[in-house]
Design an enzyme around this catalytic site. Sequence first.
Site, PDB file in Angstrom:
ATOM      1  CG  ASP A   1      76.870  39.097  -4.897  1.00  0.00           C
ATOM      2  OD1 ASP A   1      76.863  39.071  -3.659  1.00  0.00           O
ATOM      3  OD2 ASP A   1      75.948  38.663  -5.608  1.00  0.00           O
TER       4      ASP A   1
ATOM      5  CG  HIS B   1      79.653  42.851   2.722  1.00  0.00           C
ATOM      6  ND1 HIS B   1      79.402  44.044   3.332  1.00  0.00           N
ATOM      7  CD2 HIS B   1      78.822  42.809   1.644  1.00  0.00           C
ATOM      8  CE1 HIS B   1      78.470  44.704   2.652  1.00  0.00           C
ATOM      9  NE2 HIS B   1      78.102  43.962   1.630  1.00  0.00           N
TER      10      HIS B   1
HETATM   11  P1  IMP Z   1      66.070  40.216  -0.924  1.00  0.00           P
HETATM   12  O1  IMP Z   1      66.985  41.363  -0.656  1.00  0.00           O
HETATM   13  O2  IMP Z   1      66.396  38.983  -0.138  1.00  0.00           O
HETATM   14  O3  IMP Z   1      64.632  40.609  -0.798  1.00  0.00           O
HETATM   15  O4  IMP Z   1      66.259  39.772  -2.471  1.00  0.00           O
HETATM   16  C1  IMP Z   1      65.866  40.628  -3.542  1.00  0.00           C
HETATM   17  C2  IMP Z   1      66.850  40.537  -4.706  1.00  0.00           C
HETATM   18  O5  IMP Z   1      68.079  41.133  -4.327  1.00  0.00           O
HETATM   19  C3  IMP Z   1      67.209  39.112  -5.119  1.00  0.00           C
HETATM   20  O6  IMP Z   1      67.437  39.089  -6.514  1.00  0.00           O
HETATM   21  C4  IMP Z   1      68.505  38.843  -4.373  1.00  0.00           C
HETATM   22  O7  IMP Z   1      69.274  37.846  -4.996  1.00  0.00           O
HETATM   23  C5  IMP Z   1      69.137  40.203  -4.472  1.00  0.00           C
HETATM   24  N1  IMP Z   1      70.111  40.492  -3.421  1.00  0.00           N
HETATM   25  C6  IMP Z   1      69.870  40.931  -2.183  1.00  0.00           C
HETATM   26  N2  IMP Z   1      71.003  41.132  -1.515  1.00  0.00           N
HETATM   27  C7  IMP Z   1      72.006  40.852  -2.359  1.00  0.00           C
HETATM   28  C8  IMP Z   1      73.436  40.914  -2.261  1.00  0.00           C
HETATM   29  O8  IMP Z   1      74.024  41.310  -1.257  1.00  0.00           O
HETATM   30  N3  IMP Z   1      74.126  40.505  -3.363  1.00  0.00           N
HETATM   31  C9  IMP Z   1      73.516  40.122  -4.498  1.00  0.00           C
HETATM   32  N4  IMP Z   1      72.195  40.070  -4.637  1.00  0.00           N
HETATM   33  C10 IMP Z   1      71.438  40.428  -3.582  1.00  0.00           C
END
Ligand code: IMP
Length: 429
Positions: free
Chosen positions: A13, A41
């Site tokens: 982010d 994005h």
């Molecule tokens: P997952 O990628 O859905 O397995 O989530 C694993 C961790 O990564 C969690 O804490 C999500 O909130 C974080 N996360 C995954 N993608 C993003 C992103 O694009 N921005 C911020 N946090 C992310």
Amino acid sequence: MKTVAVVGTQWGDEGKGKIVDLLAADADVIVRFQGGNNAAHTLVVDGEKFVLRLVPAGALHPNKTCVIGNGTVVDPIALIAEIDDLKKRRGLRGDFLKLSYEAHIVFPYHRAIDRMREARAGKRAIGTTGFGIGPAYEDKMSRAGLRFDDLVNFKSFADKLKRTVADKNAYLKAVLKGKPISATEILEAMRRVRRRLMPYLCDTGEFLAEAIAAGKRILFEGAHGTMLDIDHGTYPFVTSSNCIASAAFGGTGLGPGTLEAVLGISKAYTTRVGAGPFPTEIKGWLADALREEGVEFGSATGRPRRIGWFDAVLARFAARVNGMWALALTKLDVLTGIDPIRICVAYQYKGKRYETMPPGRHAMETAKPIFEEMPGWTEAIGEARSLGQLPANARAYIERIGELAGIPIAIVSVGADRAATIVVTNPFA
Ligand code: IMP
């Protein structure tokens, strides 16, 4: 420079979408190399907001080629919805997108397993996006995954899928106490997916190699951020892919020599969603105020983001693991009116001062930030288009960040719109 990667230096982010969209104006090809629709994005073009999850953020410029590389995991239903929305709102060329045959497919059972595991974990939950990303990468690594090239022969795809669903249902039922998933329903949906996505399938590695040989400019669009990297992030509170610049090679089929510069993106403060250590986290009214001002709610899930001060230890770490050439600082405008502004310059851990990351990522759970304070500014800065147009205190803040990170600041973003940007050095120039 002709080949540039953009990566997040924090917990995702950071505003990569806006910077990729901006740089895409000077690129020919924009390529995603890892992650899935857990990325979101956000771009604002002429006041209109777009959230891209799978399609590279170059799609909002005419005549660019967008590539989804082999290192990604792709939920095909989400991808089709995104393509349709973009076509409706932007009228894209039919061949604007190339999707790797080798990208792995995210299925409904991946989402079900992700969500049920999180629910079962209770307080130990990671706080995933729930889009099935971890289970899809798990299947890739255990060689149980299905890729887009499996779709070419639908009969053998159907056989493989049925076997996989039987295995997943056994696990869902026995371990997660969940409902079984219907293979027939998935197969029906996949017939449409096949019809819709086959035209985009491509040997993307070969396509990119040819584009580079022809002197085209390539922009590699990283997703998430360095601290969410499966190896180098705050494990286990990370995502399931490598998010650092070197993932651009394995995730596209190109070699390390093909990348000329890495631009790291960082907010002028820090945020994270989900659980896990966050040394510079701010609690209380100031965090609430920055969250409101910066609209810090997840674009993928709507969850409120945790807020913290800029962390130079993370910036230096990201500069090292990504081999960063420069930093782009985003959302500087959000800090307007905050006085003083704090910067974490080092950590205190077990009685010792650390300028770099203390050994063992668990140290971050107890490391205390050592702050330096800088005076803030009150003037609105959204119209600034050069560093000279910024208040002296804002310039001093940027300079200090560059000094602490040990790399130049190439771009400063002062608002959500594409135009609200100070470009000090354009890597494609
Ligand atoms: P997952 O990628 O859905 O397995 O989530 C694993 C961790 O990564 C969690 O804490 C999500 O909130 C974080 N996360 C995954 N993608 C993003 C992103 O694009 N921005 C911020 N946090 C992310």
